[in-house]
Design a protein around this motif. Structure first.
Motif, short mmCIF file in Angstrom:
data_model
loop_
_atom_site.label_atom_id
_atom_site.label_comp_id
_atom_site.label_asym_id
_atom_site.label_seq_id
_atom_site.Cartn_x
_atom_site.Cartn_y
_atom_site.Cartn_z
N GLY A 174 0.81 -1.21 0.00
CA GLY A 174 0.00 0.00 0.00
C GLY A 174 0.84 1.25 0.00
N PRO A 175 0.18 2.40 0.17
CA PRO A 175 0.90 3.67 0.12
C PRO A 175 1.76 3.87 1.36
CG PRO A 175 -1.38 4.02 0.75
CD PRO A 175 -1.25 2.56 0.41
N GLY A 176 2.61 4.87 1.28
CA GLY A 176 3.45 5.20 2.41
C GLY A 176 4.80 4.52 2.33
N PRO A 177 5.69 4.81 3.29
CA PRO A 177 7.02 4.20 3.28
C PRO A 177 6.93 2.69 3.48
CG PRO A 177 6.59 5.33 5.36
CD PRO A 177 5.46 5.68 4.45
N GLN A 178 7.96 2.00 2.99
CA GLN A 178 7.98 0.55 3.15
C GLN A 178 8.02 0.18 4.63
OE1 GLN A 178 11.28 -2.73 2.40
NE2 GLN A 178 10.49 -1.99 0.44
N ARG A 179 7.16 -0.74 5.03
CA ARG A 179 7.14 -1.19 6.42
C ARG A 179 6.70 -2.65 6.46
NH1 ARG A 179 2.95 1.68 4.79
NH2 ARG A 179 0.84 1.30 5.56
N TRP A 180 6.99 -3.29 7.57
CA TRP A 180 6.77 -4.72 7.70
C TRP A 180 6.00 -5.03 8.97
CZ3 TRP A 180 9.32 -8.47 4.40
CH2 TRP A 180 10.13 -7.90 3.41
N LEU A 181 5.14 -6.02 8.88
CA LEU A 181 4.47 -6.57 10.06
C LEU A 181 5.30 -7.72 10.61
CD1 LEU A 181 0.78 -6.72 8.77
CD2 LEU A 181 1.80 -4.98 10.24
N TRP B 209 -12.34 0.01 11.66
CA TRP B 209 -11.37 0.47 12.67
C TRP B 209 -11.27 1.99 12.64
CZ3 TRP B 209 -8.45 -2.90 15.82
CH2 TRP B 209 -8.59 -4.25 15.53
N HIS B 210 -11.23 2.59 13.83
CA HIS B 210 -10.93 4.01 13.97
C HIS B 210 -9.62 4.15 14.74
CE1 HIS B 210 -15.50 5.11 13.68
NE2 HIS B 210 -14.97 4.75 12.52
N GLY B 211 -8.78 5.07 14.31
CA GLY B 211 -7.50 5.28 14.99
C GLY B 211 -6.50 4.18 14.74
N ALA B 212 -6.64 3.45 13.63
CA ALA B 212 -5.75 2.32 13.34
C ALA B 212 -4.78 2.62 12.22
CB ALA B 212 -6.58 1.08 12.99
N GLU B 213 -4.67 3.89 11.83
CA GLU B 213 -3.79 4.25 10.71
C GLU B 213 -2.37 4.45 11.22
OE1 GLU B 213 -6.41 6.08 11.66
OE2 GLU B 213 -7.93 5.29 10.30
N ASN B 214 -1.81 3.42 11.79
CA ASN B 214 -0.48 3.47 12.38
C ASN B 214 0.02 2.03 12.54
OD1 ASN B 214 -1.53 2.48 15.02
ND2 ASN B 214 -2.55 4.47 15.02
N PRO B 215 1.31 1.82 12.83
CA PRO B 215 1.82 0.45 12.93
C PRO B 215 1.09 -0.40 13.97
CG PRO B 215 3.64 1.99 12.73
CD PRO B 215 2.40 2.82 12.89
N LEU B 216 0.72 0.18 15.11
CA LEU B 216 0.01 -0.60 16.12
C LEU B 216 -1.34 -1.05 15.59
CD1 LEU B 216 -0.46 -1.76 18.91
CD2 LEU B 216 -1.12 0.54 19.70
N GLY B 217 -2.07 -0.14 14.97
CA GLY B 217 -3.36 -0.50 14.41
C GLY B 217 -3.23 -1.56 13.33
N GLU B 218 -2.18 -1.48 12.51
CA GLU B 218 -1.97 -2.48 11.47
C GLU B 218 -1.74 -3.86 12.07
OE1 GLU B 218 -0.03 0.33 7.94
OE2 GLU B 218 1.28 -0.76 9.33
N HIS B 219 -0.97 -3.93 13.14
CA HIS B 219 -0.72 -5.22 13.78
C HIS B 219 -1.98 -5.78 14.42
CE1 HIS B 219 3.63 -4.48 13.27
NE2 HIS B 219 3.75 -5.78 13.44
N LEU B 220 -2.75 -4.94 15.10
CA LEU B 220 -3.99 -5.42 15.73
C LEU B 220 -4.99 -5.90 14.68
CD1 LEU B 220 -4.45 -2.65 18.45
CD2 LEU B 220 -3.96 -5.06 18.89
N ALA B 221 -5.17 -5.12 13.62
CA ALA B 221 -6.13 -5.51 12.59
C ALA B 221 -5.70 -6.78 11.89
CB ALA B 221 -6.29 -4.36 11.59
#
Length: 546
Positions: free
Chosen positions: A233-240, A356-368
């Motif tokens: 997806g968009p944004g900088p490369q990141r990993w779960l 989800w609300h307030g999940a647009e961050n690494p923590l939210g990505e991991h929880l979802a």
């Protein structure tokens, strides 16, 4: 005619000068020069010696090779290096990767594909045997001098090369093997540190054949089968950072397939090896990687180190040698099972899940992702916006309910969490080899909650729909602040623990009395802290400025 010219050194400390000289003499033509720690009586620092090594590049050289003094080199070491810098003159080349690392996982997939070099991934860039183009060797010296006393050289190297946009590759098979002689820099607690794939007699050739773009990396580390999964997806490369079992369940593999044959009697090393290799075979097939030829020595060795690398942190050399072949056979069977599973299915479409609300961050990505991989597809609204408040909580409103559930959360930690929380500060300091600070009353009660356990608690509430709307999410028995600091010392790095009783850490005690029905925290504190440390070192370091 060669267009590139190689300068090469072995870096050492006076206590290991004899080993460095022996290594230098093992390379023909006197190419390897010895570079000494410029301050051998000072605080041990690999970075300090590395900067001296990178500064010593010869006039007219286009590339600098730096090797640490405790390495064993392959028979074709120099030939492969010289061929590689001709083929990839602008790239950073790591000649070694650990058997339990993410870069090691990439090497395994590279060996499967028949590649000679594989793109490095979201981790430190291995520096025990490494080649840099001249401009980046000189650039790293300036970069590193501003950061002495902080992160180790391999993490700084990853950050520097990433920021410069330098192509980064790891050799397949590795060109060097680590020979443990004790660790001046304090890494002995990690156990034997071996190559993912060392084939001493490997011959040079095809050095331009690379494998890049990997998005799923199964690896077995500290007794836990894991997967690093790149976020699309968009944004900088990141990993779960996911458990391998979680990932495979989310991919639609059956619970029966996740259990190794004879699972009733299988040990944890068998289970971890099975899950890692199963995920590797599954993803290799889905990525279209060919089945390797039976005669591939690199692939055979890469498979044989899956299990041994995964248990290396807690086992003796003798036990590792004893378990090598049995675990290699487990890995071979799991790889075939994973390929077969991929051939029989397509990745299932994920049904619509919670909003989800307030999940647009690494923590939210991991929880979802955790909830989705557990097949928790309940119609609900989950709000995380108060998770970072003075009274951390999550609100969960199932479809059709007028009143939401409020989940009071204890001290949240794990992948996606900030290093600025009380637990985050402890782990962050240990990662940088600084004392762990136990702030406030050492006997204060702390209620740690791992990210995975919070996601499981949300799922439990959605399934059970309990009568009480106030839910407490925390371990059944709290630990003390002093016990937590000691756990960080044990799980992350054995640094000193220092008490600061006058400080106010701001521990969070979860509101509510009822725990989610049927929910029990599944993540032990040691395992959870290790997963948090991994994420902070490789991902979290990029999300928050110093």
């Amino acid at each position: 005619m060669a267009r590139q010219r190689l300068s090469a050194v072995v870096m050492t400390h006076p206590r290991r000068l004899a080993a460095a000289e022996k290594l230098a003499l093992s390379v023909p033509s006197g190419l390897l020069r010895v570079v000494m720690d410029p301050d051998p009586t000072g605080t041990p620092s690999v970075l300090r010696t590395a900067l001296a090594a990178w500064s010593s590049i010869e006039d007219g050289a286009t590339h600098q090779l730096v090797v640490q003094d405790d390495m064993v080199l392959s028979e074709s070491f120099l030939d492969r290096v010289r061929c590689a810098i001709e083929e990839q003159p602008d790239a950073a080349l790591a000649l070694f990767a650990l058997w339990d690392s993410r870069n090691g996982a990439a090497v395994r997939l590279g060996a499967m594909a028949g590649a000679r070099w594989v793109g490095a991934v979201n981790e430190y860039f291995p520096c025990v045997a490494i080649v840099l183009p001249r401009r980046y060797a000189e650039g790293f010296v300036a970069y590193g001098r501003q950061r002495l006393g902080g992160w180790p050289d391999d993490i700084l190297m990853h950050r520097y090369l990433s920021a410069q946009g330098v192509p980064r590759y790891v050799a397949v098979p590795n060109l060097a093997e680590h020979e443990d002689r004790g660790s001046i820099s304090g890494n002995a607690f990690r156990g034997p540190r071996r190559s993912v794939c060392f084939v001493p007699g490997d011959r040079p050739g095809r050095e331009g054949e690379t494998l890049t773009g990997l998005t799923v990396l199964p690896f077995f580390k500290h007794g836990v089968a894991q997967c690093a999964v790149r976020v699309q997806g968009p944004g900088p490369q990141r990993w779960l950072h996911l458990d391998a079992e979680q990932y495979l369940r989310g991919a639609g593999l059956s619970a029966a397939l996740l259990r190794p044959p004879g699972a009733d009697t299988a040990g944890a090393d068998v289970r971890g090896t099975w899950l890692t290799a199963l995920a590797m075979g599954f993803e290799a097939a889905r990525a279209g990687l060919p089945e390797p030829p039976a005669a591939s020595a690199a692939y055979a060795e890469a498979v044989a180190t899956i299990g041994t690398g995964g248990i290396s942190n807690a086992c003796t050399e003798e036990h590792i040698a004893h378990r090598r072949e049995p675990l290699a056979e487990v890995a071979r069977r799991a790889l075939l099972a994973g390929r077969e599973a991929a051939g029989h299915r397509t990745r299932p479409r994920r049904p619509d899940g919670p909003v989800w609300h307030g999940a647009e961050n690494p923590l939210g990505e991991h929880l979802a992702r955790r909830l989705a991989d557990r097949r928790e597809h309940h119609a609900a609204v989950i709000d995380l916006t108060a998770l970072h408040s003075a009274r951390p909580r999550v609100t969960v409103r199932p479809h059709g309910d007028a009143v939401p559930y409020t989940l009071g959360v204890g001290e949240l930690y794990g992948p996606g969490c900030s290093r600025r929380t009380p637990v985050g500060r402890m782990v962050w300091d240990a990662l940088r080899n600084r004392p762990v600070v136990a702030e406030g009353d050492p006997d204060a009660e702390v209620y740690p909650v791992h990210v995975n356990d919070l996601a499981d608690a949300i799922g439990a509430v959605l399934r059970a729909r309990p009568g009480s709307r106030e839910i407490a999410v925390a371990a059944g028995k709290p630990c003390t602040a002093a016990e937590l600091a000691q756990a960080v010392h044990d799980a992350v790095r054995p640094v000193p623990v220092r008490a600061v009783p006058d400080a106010e850490p701001g521990w969070h005690t979860p509101a509510g009395t009822l725990r989610p029905p049927g929910w029990t925290p599944a993540t032990g504190l040691a395992r959870g802290l290790h997963s948090f440390a991994q994420w902070l070192a490789y991902e979290g370091v990029l999300t928050e400025s110093d």
